[in-house]
Design an enzyme around this catalytic site. Structure first.
Site, mmCIF file in Angstrom:
data_model
loop_
_atom_site.group_PDB
_atom_site.id
_atom_site.type_symbol
_atom_site.label_atom_id
_atom_site.label_comp_id
_atom_site.label_asym_id
_atom_site.label_seq_id
_atom_site.Cartn_x
_atom_site.Cartn_y
_atom_site.Cartn_z
ATOM 1 N N ALA A 1 0.840 -1.201 0.000
ATOM 2 C CA ALA A 1 0.000 0.000 0.000
ATOM 3 C C ALA A 1 0.874 1.249 0.000
ATOM 4 O O ALA A 1 0.584 2.227 0.692
ATOM 5 C CB ALA A 1 -0.933 -0.001 1.203
ATOM 6 N N THR B 1 3.040 4.042 -2.667
ATOM 7 C CA THR B 1 2.577 5.042 -3.633
ATOM 8 C C THR B 1 1.731 4.417 -4.727
ATOM 9 O O THR B 1 0.607 4.847 -4.998
ATOM 10 C CB THR B 1 3.784 5.768 -4.247
ATOM 11 N N LYS C 1 14.671 -2.808 -17.180
ATOM 12 C CA LYS C 1 13.594 -2.614 -18.156
ATOM 13 C C LYS C 1 14.009 -3.102 -19.542
ATOM 14 O O LYS C 1 13.204 -3.691 -20.270
ATOM 15 C CB LYS C 1 13.191 -1.140 -18.193
ATOM 16 N N GLU D 1 2.459 -4.914 -17.467
ATOM 17 C CA GLU D 1 2.646 -3.710 -18.275
ATOM 18 C C GLU D 1 3.345 -2.592 -17.502
ATOM 19 O O GLU D 1 4.177 -1.860 -18.058
ATOM 20 C CB GLU D 1 1.285 -3.204 -18.786
ATOM 21 N N ASP E 1 18.215 0.687 -13.130
ATOM 22 C CA ASP E 1 16.769 0.687 -13.358
ATOM 23 C C ASP E 1 16.466 0.507 -14.848
ATOM 24 O O ASP E 1 15.653 -0.342 -15.230
ATOM 25 C CB ASP E 1 16.169 1.996 -12.844
#
Length: 432
Positions: A18, A20, A211, A135, A207
């Site tokens: 819970a 952001t 991806k 997604e 990061d």
């Protein structure tokens, strides 16, 4: 106007986390209740929200939904969808595997898990004929996973290049447009909430690397893991690099680049000079963009908000709606793991690039010829060279090479490091 018939079918879901994004997803689940019914033919009900601390205020989440016990979710047979938004690999990996094995459908935004353990979790989803939708794991609100898996499935995709980290794009934008140095631009990004207190994952390219591993696996139908992605960050980029790049007609961006070549997959993340007229060169601030080349489709570009509570929540919500439709129509698991090939992933030393090179050397006759000779002896050809400032007997040379093998370029740099006439290799950046 045609609409789905409203049915009495209820689909219960649990949200793990819970924070952001988790709070944003809960908000959308509540505000879009009627839309979900119309779009799927079922009512979506959030039954549980897993948190670490039950005493912390989770407004606007109803306290009665909170639990700190995973068993309350995994053992609840009414819960059909598990929405994992905890991040990290532990305990997220365990929870996702257990949820799939229990016959539940899973939606996640967890790029770390997918980039490192994608084969295992996708394998479990395939085994259970379950949905595993992700997604939101790449580029926030930008639809890229579904287009790669479905819309562009009729293509042989050969290249993906993209800006997939908003923090670094914001920093480089400020350095380019406002003349800030790296330290000041990072401080501004932190002040605005674009950068974390520890920005390492962003500024060192990790990061973006995760991806790129995910997108490469889907686009090229062959598994790529994060540890196979070469990563290099933006911490060494200077105002001088940006100024000289502009003089040559380039913009510096942190780019993820993946290519499917005849002898293997290239996948890497590093700063690059990109032509100022390329569409990616105009992507500013915290926006993300992904440029895809397919043999049939040619070039396509996807651009938008790559992070943030509601942009990311929108991608998660899109997956949830898709899963609800699949549950209603009994078609879960119809699009599983797409990695049916086993292609080699090339080491960075096996790839080729153009290079931007900034050298500080003694300002005397014959030095430029000496430098050119070292490059030539290592099969590094020069496309452009300009002598810039002269100060205290030291001249600055800015060179852009033709396409060269990484190994050959590195061999030349080793030679330069041993030359007395070369005072410093001030900057090395690849060129797209």
């Amino acid at each position: 106007m045609r609409a789905y018939k409203v049915m009495s079918r209820k689909i219960y879901a649990a949200i793990l986390g819970a924070g952001t994004v988790g709070t944003g997803v809960y908000k959308l689940c509540q505000s879009m209740k009627d839309d979900v019914i119309s779009k799927t033919g079922a009512e979506l009900v959030v039954k549980k929200v897993l948190v670490r601390n039950l005493d912390k205020d989770r407004d606007p989440i109803d306290r009665e939904l909170l639990t700190d016990n995973w068993k309350d979710i995994i053992e609840d047979k009414d819960i059909e969808i598990v929405i994992e938004l905890m991040g990290g690999t532990t305990p997220a990996k365990q929870y996702i595997l257990e949820a799939l094995e229990a016959g539940k459908q899973v939606v996640t935004a967890n790029k770390d898990l997918l980039a490192e353990h994608g084969e295992e979790v996708m394998g479990m989803a395939d085994k259970m004929h379950a949905d595993l939708q992700f997604e939101a794991a790449v580029a926030g609100a930008i639809p890229i996973i579904r287009p790669l898996k479905q819309s562009m499935a009729g293509n042989n995709i050969t290249e993906i290049i993209g800006i997939v980290n908003g923090t670094t794009n914001y920093i480089l934008t400020k350095m380019t447009e406002s003349g800030m140095n790296y330290k000041d631009a990072l401080a501004k990004a932190t002040e605005l909430g674009y950068a974390e207190a520890d920005p390492t994952a962003d500024v060192e390219g990790y990061d973006a690397g995760r991806k790129m591993a995910i997108m490469s696996s889907i686009a090229f139908n062959s598994r790529v893991t994060f540890n196979q992605v070469y990563t290099e960050g933006i911490t060494k980029i200077t105002a001088e690099d940006i100024k000289y790049a502009k003089e040559f007609g380039y913009v510096i961006k942190l780019l993820g680049l993946a290519r499917n070549t005849p002898d293997g997959i290239e996948v890497k993340v590093h700063p690059m000079l990109i032509d100022e007229n390329h569409p990616l060169a105009t992507v500013r601030d915290s926006f993300n963009a992904v440029f895809v080349h397919g043999e049939a489709s040619d070039d396509t570009m996807f651009m938008g908000r790559g992070a943030g509570q509601m942009p990311t929540a929108s991608a998660v919500m899109g997956d949830i709606i898709d899963v609800c439709r699949n549950i209603v129509h009994g078609s879960c698991g119809k699009i599983g793991c797409s990695c049916y090939k086993e292609l080699p992933v090339k080491d960075i030393s096996e790839t080729k690039s153009k290079f931007f090179l900034r050298i500080e050397a003694l300002d005397k006759q014959g030095v430029l010829a000496n430098i050119a000779s070292v490059l030539g002896n290592n099969d590094v050809s020069i496309a452009q060279v300009v002598q810039k400032s002269r100060k205290d007997g030291v001249a600055e040379l800015v060179i852009i090479t033709d396409v060269v093998a990484e190994k050959n370029f590195n061999d030349a740099m080793t030679v330069f490091n041993g030359l007395s006439v070369v005072k410093e290799i001030a900057g090395v950046i690849r060129v797209y």
